[in-house]
Enzyme design. Structure first.
Site, PDB file in Angstrom:
ATOM      1  N   ASN A   1       0.858  -1.089   0.038  1.00 50.58           N
ATOM      2  CA  ASN A   1      -0.185   0.069   0.052  1.00 50.58           C
ATOM      3  C   ASN A   1       0.673   1.456  -0.249  1.00 50.58           C
ATOM      4  O   ASN A   1       1.987   1.254   0.167  1.00 50.58           O
ATOM      5  CB  ASN A   1      -0.731  -0.107   1.241  1.00 50.58           C
ATOM      6  CG  ASN A   1      -1.907  -1.052   1.287  1.00 50.58           C
ATOM      7  OD1 ASN A   1      -2.834  -1.020  -0.006  1.00 50.58           O
ATOM      8  ND2 ASN A   1      -2.227  -1.657   2.053  1.00 50.58           N
TER       9      ASN A   1
ATOM     10  N   CYS B   1      -4.666  -7.373  -3.930  1.00 49.13           N
ATOM     11  CA  CYS B   1      -5.264  -7.223  -2.561  1.00 49.13           C
ATOM     12  C   CYS B   1      -6.410  -8.232  -2.077  1.00 49.13           C
ATOM     13  O   CYS B   1      -6.699  -8.843  -3.105  1.00 49.13           O
ATOM     14  CB  CYS B   1      -5.928  -5.899  -2.453  1.00 49.13           C
ATOM     15  SG  CYS B   1      -6.708  -5.261  -0.882  1.00 49.13           S
ATOM     16  N   HIS B   2      -6.508  -8.433  -0.821  1.00 48.21           N
ATOM     17  CA  HIS B   2      -7.692  -9.498  -0.557  1.00 48.21           C
ATOM     18  C   HIS B   2      -8.802  -8.900   0.093  1.00 48.21           C
ATOM     19  O   HIS B   2      -9.437  -9.785   0.610  1.00 48.21           O
ATOM     20  CB  HIS B   2      -6.942 -10.292   0.402  1.00 48.21           C
ATOM     21  CG  HIS B   2      -6.144  -9.580   1.700  1.00 48.21           C
ATOM     22  ND1 HIS B   2      -4.845  -9.957   1.741  1.00 48.21           N
ATOM     23  CD2 HIS B   2      -6.527  -8.783   2.652  1.00 48.21           C
ATOM     24  CE1 HIS B   2      -4.478  -9.163   2.817  1.00 48.21           C
ATOM     25  NE2 HIS B   2      -5.266  -8.303   3.107  1.00 48.21           N
TER      26      HIS B   2
ATOM     27  N   HIS C   1      -9.764  -0.902  -2.279  1.00 49.43           N
ATOM     28  CA  HIS C   1     -10.215  -0.455  -0.759  1.00 49.43           C
ATOM     29  C   HIS C   1     -11.594   0.201  -1.032  1.00 49.43           C
ATOM     30  O   HIS C   1     -12.246   0.791   0.036  1.00 49.43           O
ATOM     31  CB  HIS C   1      -9.403   0.263  -0.177  1.00 49.43           C
ATOM     32  CG  HIS C   1      -8.241  -0.465   0.678  1.00 49.43           C
ATOM     33  ND1 HIS C   1      -7.104   0.011   1.265  1.00 49.43           N
ATOM     34  CD2 HIS C   1      -7.941  -2.047   0.552  1.00 49.43           C
ATOM     35  CE1 HIS C   1      -6.446  -0.950   1.574  1.00 49.43           C
ATOM     36  NE2 HIS C   1      -6.888  -1.839   1.315  1.00 49.43           N
TER      37      HIS C   1
ATOM     38  N   TYR D   1     -11.905   6.812   4.348  1.00 51.92           N
ATOM     39  CA  TYR D   1     -11.878   7.102   2.945  1.00 51.92           C
ATOM     40  C   TYR D   1     -13.106   8.299   2.621  1.00 51.92           C
ATOM     41  O   TYR D   1     -13.202   8.775   1.489  1.00 51.92           O
ATOM     42  CB  TYR D   1     -12.002   6.021   2.053  1.00 51.92           C
ATOM     43  CG  TYR D   1     -11.068   4.950   2.003  1.00 51.92           C
ATOM     44  CD1 TYR D   1      -9.734   5.318   2.411  1.00 51.92           C
ATOM     45  CD2 TYR D   1     -11.447   3.769   2.104  1.00 51.92           C
ATOM     46  CE1 TYR D   1      -8.965   4.430   2.994  1.00 51.92           C
ATOM     47  CE2 TYR D   1     -10.439   2.615   2.287  1.00 51.92           C
ATOM     48  CZ  TYR D   1      -9.284   3.129   2.738  1.00 51.92           C
ATOM     49  OH  TYR D   1      -8.418   2.132   2.729  1.00 51.92           O
TER      50      TYR D   1
END
Length: 488
Positions: free
Chosen positions: A149, A170-171, A201, A258
């Protein structure tokens, strides 16, 4: 099959071990060579001991080397995996501590927001050094798999400026699917058929079916609200689901930073988070978790080494994308996943230059994205706000333009909801000065930033945040693990 895989930042011990064992679950890959590299000789030697033990215990021909010389590790590599954290926990602590002085409360701070943007400034020059080495000494056409990241910024820089074949991994999608499967009463996420699309994300379950049956907004809301655990841990995500109509892949804590709505007032933050685990919104939660994990590993290393003697169980191969991508590229067995690549029209209502996360298929011909996806307008609006911040942040990191960096931070949704322009300008000066050793592109800007700080009249405060916890000692961690084991 015999080829070389280099892992940069291999001192991320637990994750490196997972990737290593996943790859060795592919029968054709037992003859591959792994080259580990990290700035820390100490961490390298610990992970090498663990991987050597796995190889010996499973009687494999796999080769494992470890070196602090990155170029040596990359020489001849067909695949390069990055797990780096530039600046380590020391710089990361500043990503959380300094914004708190200006009222900006982050849970993770590694994607956008003040911490994520500065993290990107540290990472991008190093990512470009990786790319330079890959172009010069790796196998021609080598593929760079970025797990580090801030995912979108790192991948953007590697593709646009590093000129290397790069995919970001990413997971978050997989974990979101596991949650949805659980609340709907499915035995596993394999019963779900879903399309997630957006940016890393901030990816959204825009189409969802359970055993072929379409799952709508109302059914999903009811399922989450009825769940005894997720109804408490994911309050913010459920609220976004109600308003946007789709579920976000990212955790409650991540998503909260975010958006401009849920962490801007200290007295409101605790309404939306849950303190049962760091990932649900705790102030600086991931910093605490990372610190405890590192301390635990250092102290309990013999136990980690002992666990490495167990046989590899292919049935326990994880859902991390890396091993499945390598398997598809090398054997032709098709793999479907969600990947971070330049948009180029894949998502119709997001900018073409953005790094998006969306479905794709992998086989011998490479990664082939599913194009023509349109995400809901609210999701697109939220993603575009972050994309604009990411674009400015990448350009600032490349140019060393501190004014552009300040504008990127100013336009961050949560920062803009909390701080004034004067506060943002001073905060960025303070962060750049504090992290100067990892920010070579801003070397010429540091003296002036110091002068401005010396004359500043902007007031700050020492604040731990709305929901901060102290790092637990090894004895406290042992006691907690023992209690959990006894309860089970």
């Amino acid at each position: 099959m015999s080829f070389k895989i280099a892992i940069i930042g291999a001192g991320s011990v637990g994750f490196t071990k997972k990737l290593f064992t996943d790859i060795l679950c592919v029968p054709e890959f037992q003859d591959v060579e792994f080259a580990l590299t990290d700035m820390s000789e100490h961490n390298l030697q610990m992970i090498k001991q663990i991987l050597d033990t796995i190889v010996a215990s499973n009687k494999l021909p796999t080769k494992v080397s470890a070196t602090t010389n990155r170029r040596e590790a990359l020489t001849g590599a067909r695949y390069i995996i990055s797990c780096v954290r530039v600046g380590g926990l020391e710089a990361y602590a500043d990503d959380i501590r300094i914004p708190l002085k200006y009222g900006i409360d982050q849970c993770v701070g590694d994607t956008i927001c003040a911490g994520g943007i500065l993290y990107g400034q540290r990472n991008i020059p190093v990512i470009l050094d990786f790319c330079k080495d890959i172009r010069k000494v790796a196998e021609p056409g080598a593929k760079f798999l970025n797990y580090a990241n801030p995912m979108a910024m790192n991948t953007w820089a590697a593709i646009e400026y590093g000129k290397v074949d790069t995919v970001g991994l990413c997971h978050g999608v997989q974990h979101g699917a596991e949650q949805i499967a659980e609340v709907l009463g499915a035995k596993s996420a394999n019963e779900l058929d879903y399309i997630c699309s957006g940016i890393n994300h901030q990816t959204w379950f825009v189409d969802l079916k359970l055993n072929g049956r379409k799952i709508g907004k109302d059914e999903l809301i009811a399922a989450f609200e009825a769940h005894p655990v997720f109804s408490q841990q994911e309050k913010l995500r459920i609220d976004v689901l109600k308003r946007f109509g789709v579920y976000s892949t990212e955790s409650n804590g991540h998503l909260s930073e975010y958006l401009p709505w849920y962490r801007k007032r200290p007295d409101e933050i605790t309404k939306w988070i849950d303190m049962s685990d760091w990932i649900h919104g705790e102030t600086g939660g991931y910093l605490r978790h990372s610190t405890e994990t590192r301390n635990w590993f250092e102290t309990e290393f013999p136990q980690f080494l002992e666990s490495a003697t167990k046989p590899i169980d292919r049935a326990k191969r994880s859902n991390e994308h890396a091993s499945h991508i390598l398997e598809a590229l090398e054997t032709g067995r098709v793999y479907r996943g969600h990947f971070n690549l330049k948009n180029n029209g894949v998502i119709t209502n997001l900018p073409s230059d953005a790094i998006i996360e969306s479905p794709g298929f992998v086989d011998r011909f490479g990664i082939n994205m599913v194009s023509g996806i349109t995400i809901p307008e609210a999701c697109a609006a939220t993603c575009i706000a972050s994309i604009n911040v990411q674009r400015m942040s990448v350009h600032a990191a490349i140019s060393g333009d501190i004014d552009l960096l300040k504008l990127a931070v100013l336009h961050d949704p949560l920062v803009g909801a909390v701080a004034t322009p004067e506060e943002v300008w001073q905060m960025v000066d303070e962060m750049v000065v504090a992290q100067a050793r990892w920010l070579p592109q801003y070397a010429d800007a540091v003296p002036a930033a110091k002068e401005r700080l010396a004359k500043s009249t902007v007031k700050t405060r020492e604040w731990a945040g709305a929901a901060r916890r102290n790092v637990r000692s090894i004895d406290e961690l042992r006691a907690e693990k023992a209690a959990l084991k006894q309860a089970v």
